[in-house]
Design a protein around this motif. Structure first.
Motif, PDB file in Angstrom:
ATOM      1  N   LEU A  89       0.844  -1.200   0.000  1.00 40.35           N
ATOM      2  CA  LEU A  89       0.000   0.000   0.000  1.00 40.35           C
ATOM      3  C   LEU A  89       0.876   1.246   0.000  1.00 40.35           C
ATOM      4  O   LEU A  89       1.577   1.531   0.970  1.00 40.35           O
ATOM      5  CB  LEU A  89      -0.925  -0.030   1.220  1.00 40.35           C
ATOM      6  CG  LEU A  89      -1.907   1.114   1.395  1.00 40.35           C
ATOM      7  CD1 LEU A  89      -2.696   1.393   0.130  1.00 40.35           C
ATOM      8  CD2 LEU A  89      -2.848   0.810   2.554  1.00 40.35           C
ATOM      9  N   LEU A  90       0.836   1.979  -1.095  1.00 40.92           N
ATOM     10  CA  LEU A  90       1.681   3.147  -1.297  1.00 40.92           C
ATOM     11  C   LEU A  90       0.961   4.433  -0.931  1.00 40.92           C
ATOM     12  O   LEU A  90      -0.274   4.516  -1.035  1.00 40.92           O
ATOM     13  CB  LEU A  90       2.097   3.238  -2.775  1.00 40.92           C
ATOM     14  CG  LEU A  90       2.773   2.020  -3.392  1.00 40.92           C
ATOM     15  CD1 LEU A  90       2.993   2.265  -4.882  1.00 40.92           C
ATOM     16  CD2 LEU A  90       4.085   1.721  -2.687  1.00 40.92           C
ATOM     17  N   PRO A  91       1.715   5.465  -0.562  1.00 40.58           N
ATOM     18  CA  PRO A  91       1.117   6.799  -0.474  1.00 40.58           C
ATOM     19  C   PRO A  91       0.951   7.357  -1.878  1.00 40.58           C
ATOM     20  O   PRO A  91       1.624   6.897  -2.820  1.00 40.58           O
ATOM     21  CB  PRO A  91       2.176   7.598   0.300  1.00 40.58           C
ATOM     22  CG  PRO A  91       3.474   6.958  -0.108  1.00 40.58           C
ATOM     23  CD  PRO A  91       3.154   5.485  -0.261  1.00 40.58           C
ATOM     24  N   PRO A  92       0.081   8.339  -2.059  1.00 37.17           N
ATOM     25  CA  PRO A  92       0.008   9.016  -3.353  1.00 37.17           C
ATOM     26  C   PRO A  92       1.147  10.035  -3.433  1.00 37.17           C
ATOM     27  O   PRO A  92       2.044  10.034  -2.589  1.00 37.17           O
ATOM     28  CB  PRO A  92      -1.357   9.693  -3.309  1.00 37.17           C
ATOM     29  CG  PRO A  92      -1.500  10.053  -1.856  1.00 37.17           C
ATOM     30  CD  PRO A  92      -0.838   8.930  -1.078  1.00 37.17           C
ATOM     31  N   SER A  93       1.100  10.888  -4.413  1.00 41.36           N
ATOM     32  CA  SER A  93       2.069  11.981  -4.497  1.00 41.36           C
ATOM     33  C   SER A  93       1.312  13.280  -4.737  1.00 41.36           C
ATOM     34  O   SER A  93       0.233  13.286  -5.335  1.00 41.36           O
ATOM     35  CB  SER A  93       3.060  11.745  -5.635  1.00 41.36           C
ATOM     36  OG  SER A  93       2.387  11.652  -6.880  1.00 41.36           O
ATOM     37  N   GLU A  94       1.877  14.375  -4.266  1.00 46.69           N
ATOM     38  CA  GLU A  94       1.279  15.678  -4.569  1.00 46.69           C
ATOM     39  C   GLU A  94       1.353  15.939  -6.066  1.00 46.69           C
ATOM     40  O   GLU A  94       0.430  16.479  -6.663  1.00 46.69           O
ATOM     41  CB  GLU A  94       2.015  16.781  -3.799  1.00 46.69           C
ATOM     42  CG  GLU A  94       1.850  16.719  -2.292  1.00 46.69           C
ATOM     43  CD  GLU A  94       0.458  17.097  -1.829  1.00 46.69           C
ATOM     44  OE1 GLU A  94      -0.364  17.544  -2.670  1.00 46.69           O
ATOM     45  OE2 GLU A  94       0.171  16.945  -0.632  1.00 46.69           O
ATOM     46  N   THR A  95       2.485  15.579  -6.670  1.00 47.63           N
ATOM     47  CA  THR A  95       2.651  15.768  -8.106  1.00 47.63           C
ATOM     48  C   THR A  95       2.041  14.584  -8.848  1.00 47.63           C
ATOM     49  O   THR A  95       2.153  13.447  -8.413  1.00 47.63           O
ATOM     50  CB  THR A  95       4.135  15.886  -8.468  1.00 47.63           C
ATOM     51  OG1 THR A  95       4.831  14.729  -7.998  1.00 47.63           O
ATOM     52  CG2 THR A  95       4.743  17.130  -7.842  1.00 47.63           C
ATOM     53  N   LYS A  96       1.416  14.892  -9.962  1.00 46.73           N
ATOM     54  CA  LYS A  96       0.784  13.853 -10.765  1.00 46.73           C
ATOM     55  C   LYS A  96       1.048  14.122 -12.236  1.00 46.73           C
ATOM     56  O   LYS A  96       1.046  15.272 -12.671  1.00 46.73           O
ATOM     57  CB  LYS A  96      -0.718  13.806 -10.480  1.00 46.73           C
ATOM     58  CG  LYS A  96      -1.012  13.458  -9.020  1.00 46.73           C
ATOM     59  CD  LYS A  96      -2.461  13.621  -8.664  1.00 46.73           C
ATOM     60  CE  LYS A  96      -2.675  13.376  -7.176  1.00 46.73           C
ATOM     61  NZ  LYS A  96      -2.072  14.435  -6.339  1.00 46.73           N
ATOM     62  N   ARG A  97       1.293  13.056 -12.956  1.00 44.26           N
ATOM     63  CA  ARG A  97       1.572  13.183 -14.382  1.00 44.26           C
ATOM     64  C   ARG A  97       0.346  13.740 -15.101  1.00 44.26           C
ATOM     65  O   ARG A  97      -0.793  13.354 -14.822  1.00 44.26           O
ATOM     66  CB  ARG A  97       1.958  11.813 -14.933  1.00 44.26           C
ATOM     67  CG  ARG A  97       2.442  11.825 -16.370  1.00 44.26           C
ATOM     68  CD  ARG A  97       3.032  10.470 -16.761  1.00 44.26           C
ATOM     69  NE  ARG A  97       4.359  10.296 -16.166  1.00 44.26           N
ATOM     70  CZ  ARG A  97       4.644   9.434 -15.197  1.00 44.26           C
ATOM     71  NH1 ARG A  97       3.693   8.674 -14.676  1.00 44.26           N
ATOM     72  NH2 ARG A  97       5.873   9.323 -14.732  1.00 44.26           N
ATOM     73  N   SER A  98       0.572  14.635 -16.037  1.00 44.81           N
ATOM     74  CA  SER A  98      -0.525  15.210 -16.824  1.00 44.81           C
ATOM     75  C   SER A  98      -0.928  14.263 -17.942  1.00 44.81           C
ATOM     76  O   SER A  98      -0.235  13.288 -18.243  1.00 44.81           O
ATOM     77  CB  SER A  98      -0.096  16.553 -17.417  1.00 44.81           C
ATOM     78  OG  SER A  98       0.205  17.486 -16.402  1.00 44.81           O
ATOM     79  N   GLY A  99      -2.055  14.574 -18.558  1.00 47.05           N
ATOM     80  CA  GLY A  99      -2.471  13.849 -19.743  1.00 47.05           C
ATOM     81  C   GLY A  99      -3.023  12.471 -19.447  1.00 47.05           C
ATOM     82  O   GLY A  99      -3.406  12.138 -18.337  1.00 47.05           O
ATOM     83  N   GLY A 100      -3.043  11.670 -20.487  1.00 45.75           N
ATOM     84  CA  GLY A 100      -3.575  10.321 -20.387  1.00 45.75           C
ATOM     85  C   GLY A 100      -4.196   9.902 -21.698  1.00 45.75           C
ATOM     86  O   GLY A 100      -4.483  10.731 -22.564  1.00 45.75           O
TER      87      GLY A 100
END
Length: 248
Positions: free
Chosen positions: A4-15
């Protein structure tokens, strides 16, 4: 085993995935609160000043508010590809192939202030909401998530071991009994130890990679420690918790 990982404040754009479909996410028991939070963030994004206050943003981060305004229409990515930063760099999911990649995507999960709990391949948009955010006129996120998230975590823990690498604020959204928790300590030349801050994430990412790709199926802290040691990490047990020791 679930890592179980923490999320990150930064997130990749797009998709390249279709827009958010809550009914396609894992753990459907969380969907009612997910829908509430998505709607609240969308409404909040119409008031930029209020969004800054609630989300702890500066003027230079107004693009994060724009992300929240398009939560239901923007393309998605698998959660494990959406999150970025030190831990995810060390995990380096993109470098895995074949059976190792399949094991990792089956074992990895991410705690989230917006979605509660995600499997690696759950498709999500970029967003901004942290565990410590306080939406206007609403209870804390911990108060809202615990009643719905903790039963889900308990159901998982009854079937397989959870190795909980979340930070304190995200662990507070849903506590889980019996999980193996991990601390990272730096050992100085004189033998005393201090808490590792920034590089804590890198070491947890390295551990997550070792556990997610291992052919072993650890079911207790001792076996988790064995996998970590085979990956070259110095690990000590403290009951059901583990301490990763690194040079200062």
């Amino acid at each position: 085993m679930i890592v179980l990982l923490p999320p990150s404040e930064t997130k990749r754009s797009g998709g390249d995935g279709p827009p958010l479909r809550l009914d396609q996410l894992s753990f459907p028991a969380l969907n009612e609160l997910r829908a509430e939070l998505v709607a609240e963030l969308g409404a909040l994004s119409a008031d930029v000043a209020a969004s800054r206050r609630a989300l702890g943003l500066t003027v230079k981060q107004d693009a994060e508010i724009e992300r929240n305004a398009t939560l239901t229409s923007t393309p998605t990515l698998p959660a494990i590809d959406r999150y970025t930063g030190v831990l995810y760099d060390a995990l380096d999911i993109d470098s895995l192939r074949g059976a190792a990649a399949a094991r990792a995507r089956a074992r990895l999960a991410v705690g989230s202030a917006l979605f509660g709990l995600l499997r690696a391949d759950d498709a999500v948009p970029p967003y901004r909401l942290s565990a410590g955010s306080k939406l206007p006129d609403r209870p804390t996120l911990a108060a809202r998530w615990r009643p719905v998230l903790e039963p889900v975590l308990a159901e998982i823990a009854a079937q397989e071991l959870i190795v909980d690498l979340r930070s304190g604020s995200y662990a507070g959204l849903g506590r889980v009994s019996g999980a193996v928790r991990v601390n990272v300590l730096a050992e100085h030349p004189d033998g005393h130890r201090t808490v590792v801050s920034h590089f804590n994430k890198a070491h947890k990412g390295k551990l997550a990679r070792a556990l997610a790709t291992s052919k072993a199926e650890p079911d207790d802290a001792a076996k988790v420690a064995t996998v970590a040691r085979r990956a070259g990490m110095q690990v000590e047990r403290e009951g059901d918790d583990l301490v990763v020791v690194v040079p200062a």
